[in-house]
Each structure stands twice: as C-alpha cells, then as structure tokens.
Design an enzyme around this catalytic site. Sequence first.
Site, mmCIF file in Angstrom:
data_model
loop_
_atom_site.group_PDB
_atom_site.id
_atom_site.type_symbol
_atom_site.label_atom_id
_atom_site.label_comp_id
_atom_site.label_asym_id
_atom_site.label_seq_id
_atom_site.Cartn_x
_atom_site.Cartn_y
_atom_site.Cartn_z
ATOM 1 C CG HIS A 301 7.094 -5.279 -7.859
ATOM 2 N ND1 HIS A 301 8.430 -4.967 -7.899
ATOM 3 C CD2 HIS A 301 6.911 -5.964 -6.700
ATOM 4 C CE1 HIS A 301 9.026 -5.438 -6.815
ATOM 5 N NE2 HIS A 301 8.129 -6.048 -6.066
ATOM 6 C CD GLU A 302 3.384 -6.811 -5.533
ATOM 7 O OE1 GLU A 302 3.853 -7.896 -5.123
ATOM 8 O OE2 GLU A 302 3.842 -5.701 -5.173
HETATM 9 N N1 B3K Z 1 6.819 -8.618 -1.059
HETATM 10 C C1 B3K Z 1 5.946 -7.578 -0.610
HETATM 11 C C2 B3K Z 1 6.475 -6.808 0.553
HETATM 12 C C3 B3K Z 1 6.193 -7.430 1.882
HETATM 13 C C4 B3K Z 1 6.586 -6.463 2.987
HETATM 14 C C5 B3K Z 1 6.542 -7.102 4.302
HETATM 15 N N2 B3K Z 1 6.757 -6.169 5.368
HETATM 16 C C6 B3K Z 1 5.617 -6.617 -1.687
HETATM 17 C C7 B3K Z 1 6.540 -6.589 -2.831
HETATM 18 O O1 B3K Z 1 7.698 -6.274 -2.748
HETATM 19 O O2 B3K Z 1 6.105 -6.919 -3.894
HETATM 20 ZN ZN ZN Z 2 8.384 -7.149 -4.433
#
Ligand code: B3K
Ligand code: ZN
Length: 880
Positions: A301-302
């Site tokens: 995902h990341e």
């Molecule tokens: N984009 C971050 C989530 C950030 C949350 C902020 N409260 C993780 C993700 O969805 O990959």
């Molecule tokens: Zn995300």
Amino acid sequence: MRSDTSQTIYRNDYTPPAYLVDTVELGFDLDPARTIVASRLTMRRNPDSERAEIELYGENLELVALRMNGKPLGKRDYRIDGNLLRIANPPQDVTLEIETITAPEKNTTLNGLYVSNGSFFTQCEAEGFRNITYFPDRPDVMAKFTVMLRADKQKYPVLLSNGNLIEEGELDDGRHFAKWEDPFKKPSYLFALVAAQLVCQEETFRLKDGRDALLQVWVEEGNLDKTDYAMQSLKNSIRWDEERFGLELDLDRFMIVAVGDFNMGAMENKGLNIFNTKFVLANPRVATDVDYAGIEAVVGHEYFHNWTGNRVTCRDWFQLSLKEGLTVFRDQEFSADMIGTASGRAVTRIEQVRTLRQAQFPEDAGPMAHPVRPDSFVEINNFYTVTVYEKGAEVVRMLQTLVGRDGFRKGMDLYFERHDGQAVTCDDFRNAMADANQRDLILFERWYSQAGTPIVKARTQYDADAKTYSITFTQSCPATPGQPKKLPFHIPIAVGLLGADGRDMPLGQDGANGSTAVLELTEETQTFNFTGVGEQPTPSILRDFSAPVVLEYDYTDLELLHLFSHDSDPVNRWEAGQRLAMQRLLRLTSAVASGGKLELDATFIDAMRKILTDDGLDPSFREQALLLPSETMMAEQMSVVNPQAINAARQFVRATIGTTLRTELMQQYLANMTPGEYSPDALSAGRRGLKNLALSYLAAAPDADAIELAQAQFDNAGNMTDRVAALIGLIHAGADSAAPALQAFYADFEKEALVVDKWFAMQAAAPATTVKAVRELMKHRAFTLKNPNRARSLIFSFCGANPAQFHAPDGSGYAFWAEQVIALDALNPQVASRLARSLDRWRRYAPALQGQMKKALQKVAGGKKLSNDVREVISKALAN
Ligand code: B3K
Ligand code: ZN
C-alpha cells in the site's frame, strides 16, 4: 496547547492558494526539549488566484523570526488568527525566512515532530507539518524540499529525510549533520525526518529499466531478525507495479523505518515510509499468518502510494479517496496476485467483503456516515475511514468491472499522462477512466457524492414456454445525515444462472461473458431478460461482490444449499453459506431473548459438514465458508440489538457444530497440520486457518479432549499462529489451564512489544473478561495509554471485540469507555477519536442501554478541553 479552530470546512469553499512555493530549505537543530527549525521558502504569486495574501498555517509553535525578502517583519507586517499567519499584499516573488521552536518530547499527539523511545520521528499527514514550521500546509502546494538535519551523533547516529542523501559530516560538540534533497515536488504532508538509533537491512534491487535502487528497512537493533518479510514484500511490490501498471520506482533509494509509537498503520512519505512496527516486524516466533498478510498489504500500500498519492496527489483533503481508495484497490490486487490461484483470490475477496460488512456498512448507516468524497468536516483526521478507504476501493473496483481490466489500465495510463506532478480531484480520475474508454461515467459520480449503502431488491420470473428468465432490480438508499434523498446509483451487478445440475447455464444476454453477465443498473427499477433458458435456474446475483450494496432476494433454503454446494463463483458460494448461517443465528437470537428452545437443524449442519470434508476445496476457502458471521454483523441485522442474546446464540451454534461435527473436525485438524519449517505462504496459512478453526469449534463444545489438544498445541507450537490459536481456545473455553498458559506466554514474550499487545488483546476480547477485569489489566506494568498499539490492544479490543461484556446492562462498560476517551484525548486526540466511535450505533439498542450510552456520550461531550477530533464524533453521535 491547542488552537481553537473548531469550525466546519466545506468542500465547496475550495479556493486555490494565493501563493505557490517553488523551493523549501529546512534546517533542523534537533533537541528533544527545544528543536529549532529554520525554513526558507521561495514563493510566487499563483496566476490562478486573485487574492494577494500569503497564508501560512502554524500550530503549537514558538515564532522566533520572520523575514521577507531579507527584511525582518514586525508585528504590524503580519496577523496571526488561530492557526493562520497572514501577510497582506506581498510582492510578486517572495523569499520568506522563518525560525520556530518546538518541543518534540512534549508532543504526545504523535502528530508533527515527536520522540519515540528516545528518537525523533515525524507524521505530517494530514496537517501535521504545521506543527513543525509555518507553511502553506495544504496538499495543492507542491514544492521541492532540501533538508539539513543536525543532531548529537551518539544519540542519533542515523539521520534520514526524503529523497537522496547529498552531504553528511561532523560538527562541533559531538554533533553531526546530514543533508537530503528530494528531486520531486511534493506537498508538505509527505515530508518526513528520522533521527534515531537504528540499524538496517539493505539490498540493491535492479529495476525494470536497469537502474539499481537501494532498499532499506530500518529498525531498532534487537529487531534485525524480523525484517526479511517486509523487505521481500517491498521487492514484490516494486516488481508488481512495474508489471501490472508499468509504474517504476522513481528514486535511487527507498527506505522503510519502523517506529513503536505510531497513530495508524504506516505513512507513504516520499522515499521514507514510516511504519508502525506492527506492519514491519515479523518472524515465525512472534508473528501470525494474519500479521504476515498485513505486512505484505501495508508495505504494498505505502509503496503504491508513490504513484497514486505522491506523484499525483489530492487537490484538497475532501479528495482523500482519490489516493486512498485507489491505493487500497491496488494493494488488494497485489495481495491477490501474490497468491496467484483463483481460489486464493476469492478468499482475499471474501475477506474484503467481510470488512465492508463488519465496519463500512455500519459506518454508512450511522451518525458519521459520509460520502467517499465528503462534503464537510471539522477534523480531517476523522475521515481516514473505512468509507474513504474500503468503500473507496470498491468504487475503483467497480470502475474496473465496468471498463474491464485492460480498459482500467488504459484509464490509469491516461490519468498519469494528464496529471503527473499535479494535485487533482476524484472527478479527474473518473474522467480519465471515462475518456480512455469512451464511456459515459456521469451517473457513476454518485458513488462519490452520496453516502449510505444502496439496497438492491431482486425479483425473478421464469417462463418455461418462452424459455425466458427475467430479473427485476429495484434500488434504494437510506437517508444519511444531510442527505435525505438519494438518486439512483450506477451499479454493476454480475449475474450467473445455475441449472439443477449445479452447472452454470450459458447466458443469452448482451454483455454476457461466458456464464457471467455484468448487468448495469442505472435506474431505480430495471428488468433484464435472459433468453434460451431451458429450465428454472437458481440465480447467482452479485458475483464476486460486484458492488458494495445489500442484495435482498428471497432465496429458499434449497436454493441457498444449491449455491453453497455448486456456485462456480466462490464468493457467492461463500455468501450462500453466510445467508444460511445468518438466518439461523437471528432466529436463535430471538429464541435466546424469549427463553425459547435452541435448536440447530440437521440441514445446516450437513451443509457445513459437506464443505468441511470436501478435500477438493482449498483449506482457506473451507475456513471462510465455515466461519460464522460476526456478532457485529448480526447486530446490524437487528432492529433492536441485544448483545448478550447475540453472543449466546452464536456460542450455541459454535458449540453445536463442535459437538455434532466432532469426528470430522478432528479429522481435519489432523489432516491440516503444517509440519516442518514455518512458511507464511497462502496455502500453508490456509491449512493452519482451517485446522485452528476446527480447534476453536471443538473447544467451543466444550470437550475435554479438545482442551487437551489445545494445551498440547500451545506447548508444542512452532509458530505464533498456532500458539495464539491454542491460547484463545483455552481462554474461550474457560479452561483451568488458561491462566497458567497466559502467564507462560507473557513470560516468554515480555520483551516483544507486539506480542505483549496480543496478550492484552486476547484477554480483552475473551467472553469472560468483564470491565472490572480490564481495569485490573490496565494496572499491569506493561500497560500504558501513551502507546497507541497498547491502548488499542486492551481498550479498543474490549470496546470493539467483546460486545456482550462491553454492553453490560449496568452501563459499566460505557462509563469505562467515557473515562478512557477523556484520558486518551488529553494525550492523543487522533487515537481518542477512534475510540470515541465505539458508541456510533447507540440508538439501535434497547431503551435501557440507550439511556446508559447517552449518559456516557454526554459525559464526554461535557469535557472542557475536548479536542476537535473527539468533539466532532461525539456531537454527531448525539445530533438528532
Ligand atoms: N496516508 C496515511 C494515513 C495518514 C493518516 C492521517 N491521520 C497512511 C495510508 O493510508 O497509507
Ligand atoms: Zn493510504
């Protein structure tokens, strides 16, 4: 210190930024008590804006100096209102120099720059950067960042930021520095730094275009034996994105850093992903199959965010699902492709459907219901929800279903061609899909703008003489806060027809693909006709869960049994079993409540037996088919929820399965052992899953042999999956050996924080664990509210995974909840606000419980120093 900014922000109020930032140079003198941040911004007027004002956000900062084009600005040259610093009528081109001070060690919110276990980490999404320095902290301001980090060398030997390391060296007084440059423009929410005592596993990896990239996984020293799976998952992710979407890693270096104190799962900062340890660290001794799968999904995902989120980002936070829904869809497809088999894919799909029903449908039906693209919020952190993420992924999946897999790829290509380097909207994505495929997706927009789970009612008619079969669908969608009336959705409904022999009938229907047709429902009511239908079919509707809707169709038991035995679509095969089980569970719940007799019919047991013993089916599929709907899903089906009756009914079914299928369960238990070295692959995990489900039914009976079996498995387990499953079996059966086993487990793993989390969580969710017992556990030396994983493991598990105890008739669970929300809120509003959601569905309970819940909600609402995060959730829950 919190600034008072509790106003509602509306999507329609969007205006472009008046000034753009081209470059940012940041200098950090890192010190836990007093970190000095120097920032130099080169800015210019935005040609797309008429406003002539610089707006910088800042929170919890001490402003030391502010200079514009070299000249110090005095108090008259700017205004500070709440979290906004404004400079009126600046010149066309501006260089701003800002110096601020923050105290990372005092930052318990884990938002912005903070200290965890003596090291520095950041979390900036969504609006954390403004806790580091004054900045136009909004996603549509994208700039090139250069970052200089200075810190004590002994305490913080590792200094990391986004992009490439361009310089490092020594300074006076035992300090050192590192300078990082990110070659890509990015919004401030993707900024990150780490200054820590860490070690890494690293590897160079050849990319498709022949470049070599350096991959690193950074962890605390004692955890270097737990990084292999994250590294492997990262390499698999890189390959997969090259192959499936033609997207390459655009950096020379890609880093993952694990941190023990983290608000959510992980964060996609450009080139420097920061992860909750839970989604990095694994070896067979400490991690379960579920943990391994979680690591693969989150690493994927990341990584996938690098394109869907970072290269193309969101114009404003209302567009969050643009990156999250799409990236969840991508990680789901990645995990499914990693398994490879059709049946493995189906199991991942079944798990997704379960999550939707368990968490998203309730959200869509509760006070926090919001569209995938919300229209307003008080605190954006409250909108990182299952709706934005998981329903958002369903919306993307429906697009793929409508335009086909190749069409979807064309749409993605066009999306990047048009928008690389930009901050865009959900409409831009939908338009790229439409234009690349010459499809009209205007109505489809309603999936983004309307909240609520659509209900699709189906009626069928067979004409034997004409050999025609018709299905009439009628759709509706319940009102949600602020949206009393809904317009029809564009719903792809995949349909197959089964003959009496259980085989798919060839479909005489336009758009039919062999034996499955994707029907497109776009009006309130529509009829679809099939021709050349030689016999009365059994309809298999919503195959592969082709849309996130509730399907209502009056299936007879016989039809469901037929589908459960034969449907070629594994998701609907599973679904038939869930329907059979749900009907029985709900009947039994009423029986429990009215003191009636509890009985489970042989037909149902036989159907379960057939699946359990069908060696032609993958163990993982059999596990899914035998898992009963959860207590939460049952609650969602009732007009007045009775948590204790639900629990008793479900326990009765589990015990009855354990008793009546004892022989077969025992056989499967023995047949699905996984001797030899542990491997987290899907087949082995599936075998363990089925074996451990068998154990849990046997132990539910309860049966003395089963308890012995669980004890033996606990003593001899060669991996954490089997150990935990055995321990849960002992705890849930109320075995005498449960307490000593828990003690032994703690003694063995007390140094492994993630395993201690499991230890708390297992106890919190056990049916015998009362509020009082949870309060006792909070006194344990390993418990702390400050660590989000630990707080979640005990408090969230109790409030979410132990409904019969949490909803104790005397209201003690709610009083406990209120206390914990308030205590957590003083430390960490984001985490507190998640816990605050536990009472979302309070209006659906019996009046006595409702009264208690309302009291608890009001108690929290009355808190004087409530954060915006918690206030928004509680006031929506209490609103009429
Ligand atoms: N984009 C971050 C989530 C950030 C949350 C902020 N409260 C993780 C993700 O969805 O990959
Ligand atoms: Zn995300």
